[in-house]
Design a protein around this motif. Sequence first.
Motif, PDB file in Angstrom:
ATOM      1  N   GLY A 103      23.064  24.250  93.171  1.00  0.00           N
ATOM      2  CA  GLY A 103      23.601  24.538  91.841  1.00  0.00           C
ATOM      3  C   GLY A 103      24.905  23.849  91.527  1.00  0.00           C
ATOM      4  N   ALA A 104      25.364  24.034  90.309  1.00  0.00           N
ATOM      5  CA  ALA A 104      26.573  23.414  89.744  1.00  0.00           C
ATOM      6  C   ALA A 104      26.331  21.921  89.478  1.00  0.00           C
ATOM      7  CB  ALA A 104      27.791  23.643  90.624  1.00  0.00           C
ATOM      8  N   SER A 105      27.314  21.269  88.901  1.00  0.00           N
ATOM      9  CA  SER A 105      27.152  19.841  88.605  1.00  0.00           C
ATOM     10  C   SER A 105      27.190  19.047  89.909  1.00  0.00           C
ATOM     11  CB  SER A 105      28.283  19.370  87.689  1.00  0.00           C
ATOM     12  OG  SER A 105      29.497  19.406  88.410  1.00  0.00           O
ATOM     13  N   LEU A 156      23.114  28.753  89.565  1.00  0.00           N
ATOM     14  CA  LEU A 156      22.548  28.137  88.358  1.00  0.00           C
ATOM     15  C   LEU A 156      22.917  28.933  87.118  1.00  0.00           C
ATOM     16  CD1 LEU A 156      18.909  27.471  89.684  1.00  0.00           C
ATOM     17  CD2 LEU A 156      20.812  25.866  89.662  1.00  0.00           C
ATOM     18  N   GLY A 157      23.754  29.962  87.285  1.00  0.00           N
ATOM     19  CA  GLY A 157      24.052  30.868  86.172  1.00  0.00           C
ATOM     20  C   GLY A 157      22.850  31.781  85.946  1.00  0.00           C
ATOM     21  N   SER A 158      23.062  32.837  85.153  1.00  0.00           N
ATOM     22  CA  SER A 158      21.962  33.768  84.855  1.00  0.00           C
ATOM     23  C   SER A 158      21.378  33.403  83.488  1.00  0.00           C
ATOM     24  CB  SER A 158      22.490  35.191  84.789  1.00  0.00           C
ATOM     25  OG  SER A 158      23.053  35.512  86.027  1.00  0.00           O
ATOM     26  N   VAL A 180      24.908  33.224  92.718  1.00  0.00           N
ATOM     27  CA  VAL A 180      26.369  33.306  92.792  1.00  0.00           C
ATOM     28  C   VAL A 180      27.101  32.748  91.564  1.00  0.00           C
ATOM     29  CG1 VAL A 180      26.464  33.412  95.318  1.00  0.00           C
ATOM     30  CG2 VAL A 180      26.491  31.170  94.190  1.00  0.00           C
ATOM     31  N   GLY A 181      26.371  32.529  90.461  1.00  0.00           N
ATOM     32  CA  GLY A 181      27.026  32.133  89.205  1.00  0.00           C
ATOM     33  C   GLY A 181      27.952  30.954  89.342  1.00  0.00           C
ATOM     34  N   GLY A 182      29.183  31.127  88.878  1.00  0.00           N
ATOM     35  CA  GLY A 182      30.128  30.009  88.865  1.00  0.00           C
ATOM     36  C   GLY A 182      30.949  29.863  90.147  1.00  0.00           C
TER      37      GLY A 182
HETATM   38  N1  UDP Z   1      24.612  25.631  86.173  1.00  0.00           N
HETATM   39  C1  UDP Z   1      23.675  24.859  86.806  1.00  0.00           C
HETATM   40  N2  UDP Z   1      22.561  24.534  86.122  1.00  0.00           N
HETATM   41  C2  UDP Z   1      22.338  24.938  84.851  1.00  0.00           C
HETATM   42  C3  UDP Z   1      23.295  25.752  84.224  1.00  0.00           C
HETATM   43  C4  UDP Z   1      24.431  26.088  84.930  1.00  0.00           C
HETATM   44  O1  UDP Z   1      23.848  24.481  87.951  1.00  0.00           O
HETATM   45  O2  UDP Z   1      21.290  24.594  84.302  1.00  0.00           O
HETATM   46  C5  UDP Z   1      25.811  25.984  86.921  1.00  0.00           C
HETATM   47  C6  UDP Z   1      27.118  25.684  86.249  1.00  0.00           C
HETATM   48  O3  UDP Z   1      27.478  24.335  86.495  1.00  0.00           O
HETATM   49  C7  UDP Z   1      28.042  26.676  86.918  1.00  0.00           C
HETATM   50  C8  UDP Z   1      27.116  27.877  87.191  1.00  0.00           C
HETATM   51  O4  UDP Z   1      25.802  27.377  87.097  1.00  0.00           O
HETATM   52  O5  UDP Z   1      28.487  26.169  88.156  1.00  0.00           O
HETATM   53  C9  UDP Z   1      27.207  28.998  86.167  1.00  0.00           C
HETATM   54  O6  UDP Z   1      28.449  29.385  85.992  1.00  0.00           O
HETATM   55  P1  UDP Z   1      28.836  30.602  85.059  1.00  0.00           P
HETATM   56  O7  UDP Z   1      30.299  30.744  85.203  1.00  0.00           O
HETATM   57  O8  UDP Z   1      28.248  30.443  83.713  1.00  0.00           O
HETATM   58  O9  UDP Z   1      28.108  31.764  85.837  1.00  0.00           O
HETATM   59  P2  UDP Z   1      27.875  33.253  85.430  1.00  0.00           P
HETATM   60  O10 UDP Z   1      28.973  33.663  84.503  1.00  0.00           O
HETATM   61  O11 UDP Z   1      26.507  33.268  84.807  1.00  0.00           O
HETATM   62  O12 UDP Z   1      27.902  33.969  86.732  1.00  0.00           O
END
Ligand code: UDP
Length: 234
Positions: A103-105, A156-158, A180-182
Amino acid sequence: MDIPFLNLTQQQLLEKHLYPRITEEKKTYIVTANPEIVMKAKENEKYKGMVKQADFIIPDGTGIVMASKLIKQPIQERVAGFDLMTHLIGYAEDQQLSCFFLGASEEVSKKMVERLKTLHPYLHIAGRHHGFFELEDRTVIEEVLDSRPDLIFVALGSPRQEEWITKYFNEFDKGLFMGVGGSFDVIAGEVKRAPKLWVNLQLEWLYRTIKQPFRWKRILKVFEFMFRIILKKY
Ligand code: UDP
């Protein structure tokens, strides 16, 4: 709101459940849920189903703990997904277990792995892949499967991370999967975690909104959640 939250401290969760399950190679799926995720699940049955498949839904948000007290089913403590993840990475290093980071960029993913190599020189990194791919794309899942990781952190975010985990969970014969979100952005140093004082004042959500103003819409969902709890409109 029909989301069965874990009611254990982080230490209890690790010692009673996660460490033994990892040792036994018992597959585990963890959702880190905050008020936004609860609201998302309320609005989308399919997503709710994905969340409820988790072995553990951890209360990652002050709002959840506050709500639990208001409805007189108090949760012992907030278990922050970020903290749980960093504990598990430390454990993996000690126990010579391997981790995959999905995940992430691409830039964040690379930076994060470099940072982890410094922080945890003995950690076995099974692999990493950025998060901008089609969920159906088999090349990504094949790469993860081939590396046979013990722990798979999915950022990958939710709802994408829960979608990816539930879509492919059955293809694995071992592994602890955690959305694990961000968090990777934080390890990479791209996003700062709120200073301790803000966390202690239970204002981490406010800090994140100030630092990332594009999140303001999400905060409305948190308010809606709190209002529903207060007005008993679950
Ligand atoms: N992300 C990703 N692919 C996607 C959309 C998001 O890898 O198609 C990544 C984004 O770069 C970031 C994480 O997912 O690292 C989401 O972060 P965010 O803070 O939005 O997470 P949340 O608040 O949903 O936990």
